[in-house]
Design a protein around this motif. Structure first.
Motif, PDB file in Angstrom:
ATOM      1  N   LEU A   1       0.807  -1.221   0.000  1.00  0.00           N
ATOM      2  CA  LEU A   1       0.000   0.000   0.000  1.00  0.00           C
ATOM      3  C   LEU A   1       0.842   1.275   0.000  1.00  0.00           C
ATOM      4  N   LEU A   2       2.142   1.155  -0.159  1.00  0.00           N
ATOM      5  CA  LEU A   2       2.998   2.334  -0.019  1.00  0.00           C
ATOM      6  C   LEU A   2       2.635   3.449  -0.993  1.00  0.00           C
ATOM      7  N   ASP A   3       2.314   3.106  -2.240  1.00  0.00           N
ATOM      8  CA  ASP A   3       1.942   4.148  -3.203  1.00  0.00           C
ATOM      9  C   ASP A   3       0.651   4.840  -2.780  1.00  0.00           C
ATOM     10  N   ASP A   4      -0.323   4.056  -2.311  1.00  0.00           N
ATOM     11  CA  ASP A   4      -1.579   4.655  -1.831  1.00  0.00           C
ATOM     12  C   ASP A   4      -1.327   5.527  -0.612  1.00  0.00           C
ATOM     13  N   GLN A   5      -0.458   5.067   0.294  1.00  0.00           N
ATOM     14  CA  GLN A   5      -0.165   5.846   1.492  1.00  0.00           C
ATOM     15  C   GLN A   5       0.578   7.131   1.147  1.00  0.00           C
ATOM     16  N   ARG A   6       1.476   7.048   0.185  1.00  0.00           N
ATOM     17  CA  ARG A   6       2.191   8.254  -0.250  1.00  0.00           C
ATOM     18  C   ARG A   6       1.208   9.292  -0.797  1.00  0.00           C
ATOM     19  N   ARG A   7       0.253   8.843  -1.592  1.00  0.00           N
ATOM     20  CA  ARG A   7      -0.748   9.762  -2.154  1.00  0.00           C
ATOM     21  C   ARG A   7      -1.646  10.337  -1.065  1.00  0.00           C
ATOM     22  N   ALA A   8      -2.076   9.493  -0.121  1.00  0.00           N
ATOM     23  CA  ALA A   8      -2.958   9.965   0.950  1.00  0.00           C
ATOM     24  C   ALA A   8      -2.267  11.018   1.808  1.00  0.00           C
ATOM     25  N   LEU A   9      -1.001  10.802   2.129  1.00  0.00           N
ATOM     26  CA  LEU A   9      -0.283  11.756   2.976  1.00  0.00           C
ATOM     27  C   LEU A   9       0.058  13.030   2.211  1.00  0.00           C
ATOM     28  N   ALA A  10       0.268  12.917   0.898  1.00  0.00           N
ATOM     29  CA  ALA A  10       0.469  14.124   0.082  1.00  0.00           C
ATOM     30  C   ALA A  10      -0.813  14.960   0.056  1.00  0.00           C
ATOM     31  N   ASP A  11      -1.964  14.285  -0.055  1.00  0.00           N
ATOM     32  CA  ASP A  11      -3.246  15.001   0.017  1.00  0.00           C
ATOM     33  C   ASP A  11      -3.407  15.679   1.375  1.00  0.00           C
ATOM     34  N   LEU A  12      -2.958  14.995   2.426  1.00  0.00           N
ATOM     35  CA  LEU A  12      -3.052  15.560   3.766  1.00  0.00           C
ATOM     36  C   LEU A  12      -2.191  16.821   3.883  1.00  0.00           C
ATOM     37  N   ALA A  13      -1.000  16.790   3.289  1.00  0.00           N
ATOM     38  CA  ALA A  13      -0.123  17.967   3.319  1.00  0.00           C
ATOM     39  C   ALA A  13      -0.757  19.143   2.568  1.00  0.00           C
ATOM     40  N   ARG A  14      -1.436  18.855   1.464  1.00  0.00           N
ATOM     41  CA  ARG A  14      -2.120  19.932   0.736  1.00  0.00           C
ATOM     42  C   ARG A  14      -3.256  20.523   1.567  1.00  0.00           C
ATOM     43  N   LEU A  15      -3.942  19.654   2.332  1.00  0.00           N
ATOM     44  CA  LEU A  15      -4.998  20.147   3.216  1.00  0.00           C
ATOM     45  C   LEU A  15      -4.417  21.045   4.314  1.00  0.00           C
ATOM     46  N   VAL A  16      -3.254  20.678   4.826  1.00  0.00           N
ATOM     47  CA  VAL A  16      -2.573  21.497   5.834  1.00  0.00           C
ATOM     48  C   VAL A  16      -2.325  22.902   5.278  1.00  0.00           C
ATOM     49  N   ALA A  17      -1.883  22.956   4.028  1.00  0.00           N
ATOM     50  CA  ALA A  17      -1.626  24.258   3.402  1.00  0.00           C
ATOM     51  C   ALA A  17      -2.932  25.014   3.149  1.00  0.00           C
TER      52      ALA A  17
ATOM     53  N   ALA B   1       6.314  12.719   3.972  1.00  0.00           N
ATOM     54  CA  ALA B   1       5.102  13.328   4.524  1.00  0.00           C
ATOM     55  C   ALA B   1       5.446  14.442   5.511  1.00  0.00           C
ATOM     56  N   LEU B   2       6.423  14.191   6.377  1.00  0.00           N
ATOM     57  CA  LEU B   2       6.829  15.212   7.344  1.00  0.00           C
ATOM     58  C   LEU B   2       7.356  16.457   6.638  1.00  0.00           C
ATOM     59  N   GLN B   3       8.182  16.254   5.621  1.00  0.00           N
ATOM     60  CA  GLN B   3       8.730  17.397   4.886  1.00  0.00           C
ATOM     61  C   GLN B   3       7.620  18.225   4.247  1.00  0.00           C
ATOM     62  N   ALA B   4       6.642  17.538   3.643  1.00  0.00           N
ATOM     63  CA  ALA B   4       5.568  18.254   2.957  1.00  0.00           C
ATOM     64  C   ALA B   4       4.714  19.043   3.938  1.00  0.00           C
ATOM     65  N   MET B   5       4.436  18.478   5.104  1.00  0.00           N
ATOM     66  CA  MET B   5       3.612  19.187   6.085  1.00  0.00           C
ATOM     67  C   MET B   5       4.368  20.355   6.718  1.00  0.00           C
ATOM     68  N   ALA B   6       5.657  20.145   6.935  1.00  0.00           N
ATOM     69  CA  ALA B   6       6.464  21.247   7.459  1.00  0.00           C
ATOM     70  C   ALA B   6       6.565  22.370   6.433  1.00  0.00           C
ATOM     71  N   ALA B   7       6.707  22.004   5.147  1.00  0.00           N
ATOM     72  CA  ALA B   7       6.775  23.012   4.085  1.00  0.00           C
ATOM     73  C   ALA B   7       5.466  23.774   3.953  1.00  0.00           C
ATOM     74  N   ALA B   8       4.352  23.111   4.363  1.00  0.00           N
ATOM     75  CA  ALA B   8       3.049  23.778   4.327  1.00  0.00           C
ATOM     76  C   ALA B   8       2.869  24.730   5.503  1.00  0.00           C
ATOM     77  N   GLY B   9       3.839  24.779   6.408  1.00  0.00           N
ATOM     78  CA  GLY B   9       3.818  25.748   7.492  1.00  0.00           C
ATOM     79  C   GLY B   9       3.432  25.219   8.852  1.00  0.00           C
ATOM     80  N   ALA B  10       3.366  23.882   9.005  1.00  0.00           N
ATOM     81  CA  ALA B  10       2.895  23.314  10.268  1.00  0.00           C
ATOM     82  C   ALA B  10       4.037  22.829  11.150  1.00  0.00           C
ATOM     83  N   THR B  11       3.860  22.995  12.456  1.00  0.00           N
ATOM     84  CA  THR B  11       4.662  22.292  13.452  1.00  0.00           C
ATOM     85  C   THR B  11       4.029  20.918  13.641  1.00  0.00           C
ATOM     86  N   LEU B  12       4.836  19.886  13.907  1.00  0.00           N
ATOM     87  CA  LEU B  12       4.297  18.533  14.058  1.00  0.00           C
ATOM     88  C   LEU B  12       4.590  17.981  15.445  1.00  0.00           C
TER      89      LEU B  12
END
Length: 395
Positions: A20-36, A66-77
């Motif tokens: 499921l790694l490809d699906d998980q990568r896509r889901a977490l990328a969508d999550l990072a876009r939502l963070v932004a 996923a962590l990099q994308a969410m941090a780049a969107a401006g969030a602390t984790l």
């Protein structure tokens, strides 16, 4: 302050043997876009980041991305460990990670050491309680008699409330637990080892919001005590669930708004039922072509090579079972065999698992049963030719 609550990523998990790694990568990328898009200030991840305590290198890569994308969107984790994670591995380098905005809370010592964040209204204390196994933590928590998750979590929350009493401020707690009133989906691993697994919701009294992990469907246990659920479904029992995250707004005096934000499905799940020919040809199954599929076949005779044939139409079929039309009639085994001879029972078994035996096969079964149970031979012994055993053979 705006907080996004998520949990149970289970990176590295397989679905009926499918990666499921490809699906998980896509889901977490969508999550990072939502963070932004939502201008989230803090992302809290309430455990089960990985699906196993020693994740593979590909799983670590997905997590890091996923962590990099969410941090780049401006969030602390702020991330805590769940029952699937290794606290030591997940928490490695926590001191250095904090400098970059990633706060890992995976140890008992850090339970009353909150991540302190600030907004225009002042400070917010975010406490991370990792998954606690009663047998391994009760002495260190000062409750040597504890045998349940309720008891050790109560001790952990006493530490949190004690710290808040000395430094009052708005507060958020992350915890990985099965809280009374919530409902499991079936894809969670039990956390009952070492004692009773359920925890009363009152255990978490005294804080503004509790971000729970462990259960895979979004649930409101109490208005400010919630499960976000997993970003992907991990069993066919979750096919009707809507995956989501929770977004919490904190004002000067605590929570001002809580929203459940639905996540777009990465790939659907379908449970199909019918004969093999029906599943291969019926237009009503067109919507399932790109889904993960489980199929229940109702053919009178078990189809040959069913999985391969189904994959010509449904490339992601992951589970196939044969369910003969009469196999679920509700009659128990004792009722099926009462007043039936051994031969009738064996013939019925062969019919159930394959198809009705030929006359030649039936004769062989009769001989075998006589040999085993010692029934007297017939006055006219059965003599079988190859042709009788297999009518497809020629003399």
């Amino acid at each position: 302050m705006r907080i996004l609550h998520t949990s149970d990523w289970h990176i590295g998990r397989t679905f009926h043997g499918v990666e499921l790694l490809d699906d998980q990568r896509r889901a977490l990328a969508d999550l990072a876009r939502l963070v932004a898009d939502e201008r989230v200030d803090v992302v809290v991840v309430a455990g089960d980041v990985y699906d196993r305590s020693v994740p593979g290198s590909d799983a670590v890569e997905v997590y890091d991305g996923a962590l990099q994308a969410m941090a780049a969107a401006g969030a602390t984790l702020v991330v805590t460990s769940g029952n699937h994670d290794s606290p030591t591995r997940l928490g490695a380098g926590s001191s250095f990670a904090a400098a970059g905005g990633l706060h890992l809370r995976t140890t008992l010592d850090a339970i009353d050491e909150p991540v302190v964040l600030s907004d225009v209204h002042g400070e917010v204390a975010v406490y991370g309680i990792p998954y606690l196994e009663p047998d391994t933590v009760r002495d260190r928590l000062g409750v040597p008699q504890a045998r349940s998750h309720s008891e050790v979590l109560a001790a952990a929350m006493d530490r949190v409330r004690g710290h808040l009493a000395g430094s009052p401020r708005r507060s958020v707690v992350l915890a990985h637990a099965f809280v009374v009133g919530a409902v499991a989906t079936g894809s969670e691993r039990s956390i009952a080892v070492g004692g009773v697994e359920t925890v009363p919701v009152d255990t978490f009294d005294g804080v503004d919001y509790v971000a729970l992990g462990h259960l895979h469907s979004p649930q409101v246990v109490r208005e400010t005590v919630r499960y976000s659920g997993s970003p992907l479904p991990y069993s066919f029992g979750e096919r009707s669930h809507t995956k989501a995250v929770t977004i919490i707004d904190l004002g000067a005096d605590g929570v001002t708004d809580i929203r459940t934000v639905e996540l777009a499905p990465v790939r659907g799940l379908s449970s199909l039922r019918g004969t093999l020919d029906e599943l291969l040809t019926s237009p009503q199954h067109e919507t399932a072509l790109e889904h993960y599929v489980e199929a229940s076949l109702t053919d009178a005779v078990r189809p040959v090579d069913a999985l391969r044939r189904l994959r010509t139409r449904f490339p992601r079929v992951v589970h196939v079972e044969w369910d003969r039309p009469h196999s679920a009639d509700g009659i128990d085994y004792r009722s099926r065999v009462v007043n039936r001879s051994d031969t009738e029972i064996v013939r019925s078994f062969v019919s159930d698992v394959r198809s009705a035996p030929t006359p030649g096969e039936t004769a062989l079964l009769d001989l075998a049963i006589r040999a085993v149970v010692g029934e007297p031979e017939s006055d006219h012994p059965v003599e079988l030719t190859l042709f009788e055993l297999d009518p497809g053979l020629t003399a």
